[in-house]
Design an enzyme around this catalytic site. Structure first.
Site, mmCIF file in Angstrom:
data_model
loop_
_atom_site.group_PDB
_atom_site.id
_atom_site.type_symbol
_atom_site.label_atom_id
_atom_site.label_comp_id
_atom_site.label_asym_id
_atom_site.label_seq_id
_atom_site.Cartn_x
_atom_site.Cartn_y
_atom_site.Cartn_z
ATOM 1 N N SER A 125 0.828 -1.206 0.000
ATOM 2 C CA SER A 125 0.000 0.000 0.000
ATOM 3 C C SER A 125 0.857 1.249 0.000
ATOM 4 C CB SER A 125 -0.884 -0.005 1.256
ATOM 5 O OG SER A 125 -1.467 1.247 1.491
ATOM 6 N N TYR A 150 -2.564 0.029 10.250
ATOM 7 C CA TYR A 150 -2.675 -0.660 8.956
ATOM 8 C C TYR A 150 -1.425 -0.400 8.119
ATOM 9 C CZ TYR A 150 -3.740 -1.281 4.028
ATOM 10 O OH TYR A 150 -3.664 -1.629 2.705
ATOM 11 N N LYS A 154 1.865 -2.994 6.739
ATOM 12 C CA LYS A 154 2.403 -3.126 5.382
ATOM 13 C C LYS A 154 3.917 -2.849 5.380
ATOM 14 C CE LYS A 154 -1.398 -4.349 3.418
ATOM 15 N NZ LYS A 154 -1.549 -5.749 2.966
#
Length: 336
Positions: A125, A150, A154
């Site tokens: 991402s 989040y 990643k």
């Protein structure tokens, strides 16, 4: 025919990638625990491609089940989508995000090492860049402290893959997505969030349908031309095709290093208010929206420099923003 495991293959990006894999002649096996997807997607994939992928309902946090799957199935490559993926939600429940996104990745990589499976595509991402100092964002942009758990999963995920690829047979490509939107042209698969949408486009389409009373625009005091946050919105079918290009690079052993990474976007940024205006123009539907406070974890602006993926993978986006918005609206109307 190469057999490819797609984790999270009934989700938004996963299902579109399964379609493109089958169209490209690959045999596909899906693992999905249906936590944010529906089993009906499997039949819809079959309707599009005339072939039903093999499916396993497995929670990848269960190491024993992961080990059993790899002991009983022969796999040539893996595209790993399965993860929790909402920026705002991750701020509120960080431990669940770390458990789901990190443990599942580690368990899969361990089995790849044990079974000498070499080809791995990681769903990453643009959030790994945090708030970039310069735009557009290149792959050489510094990896700053993530703005959300989040995003941090990643970043950590890429570090784990890099370390593993140095000492195992694993060759990996990390695709750093910007903002996937839209639906397949058949309108048989699309973005189907369970509960309240965490992403802009499904919230727009649900508001347009009257499912949501109004759309919240999180902040109008950003340092952007109209004060709202800017993102790079890419059609999900274009994004799916990038996975095919990356997979073929690994299978054909054209990768330059054991771990490579590419931005996947359009190279253009649009603000939230611009997206609202473009949606209204494309669909002739007026949206009820209000400006609210900023949302934790959001950055001001992010859009991609895509010259590396264009050169190395011979990939580029083909579909327009308007096409993506119209397909998202048609999809929403089809699911009511």
């Amino acid at each position: 025919m190469k057999k490819i495991l797609v984790t999270g293959g009934l989700g938004f990006i996963g299902s579109h990638t399964v379609v493109e894999l089958q169209n490209a002649g690959f045999e596909v096996v899906i693992i999905d625990n249906l936590s944010n997807s529906k089993i009906e997607v499997l039949d819809n994939i079959q309707e599009i491609t005339n072939k039903k992928p093999e499916f396993f309902n497995i929670d990848l946090r269960n190491k024993k089940d992961v080990k059993h799957f790899f002991n009983t199935n022969s796999i040539d490559g893996i595209i790993h989508f399965a993860a929790s993926k909402a920026v705002g939600e991750s701020v509120n429940i960080p431990l669940e995000y770390y458990e789901n996104n990190i443990n599942s990745l580690v368990f899969i990589l361990q089995e790849m090492k044990n079974h000498k499976i070499s080809n791995f595509i990681f769903s990453s991402s643009c959030t790994i860049y945090g708030q970039a100092d310069e735009l557009p964002i290149t792959e050489n942009s510094p990896i700053k402290p993530a703005e959300s758990p989040y995003g941090n999963t990643k970043q950590i995920g890429e570090e784990i893959i890099r370390d593993a690829s140095k000492v195992t047979n694993i060759n990996a490509i990390s695709l750093r997505y910007f903002n996937p939107i839209g639906a397949h042209e058949s309108i048989k698969i699309g973005e189907l969030p369970i509960g309240i949408p965490q992403n802009l486009i499904p919230y727009i389409t649900q508001t347009a349908m009257g499912i949501r009373k109004e759309l919240s625009v999180f902040g109008d005091d950003y340092n952007t031309p109209d004060g709202t946050a800017i993102r790079d919105y890419i059609h999900v079918v274009d994004l799916a095709k990038a996975h095919i290009s990356a997979l073929k690079r690994l299978i054909d052993k054209r990768n330059n290093e054991s771990f490579e990474f590419f931005n996947v976007g359009t190279g253009k940024g649009n603000s939230v208010l611009e997206i609202i205006q473009k949606f209204e123009t494309a669909t002739n539907v007026k949206l009820n929206y209000k400006i609210t406070d900023r949302r934790a974890g959001d950055v001001t602006a992010a859009y991609a420099d895509v010259s590396k993926i264009q050169k190395e993978l011979s990939w580029q986006n083909e579909k327009t923003l308007t096409e993506a918005l119209i397909s998202a609206w048609e999809w929403q109307k089809s699911v009511k």
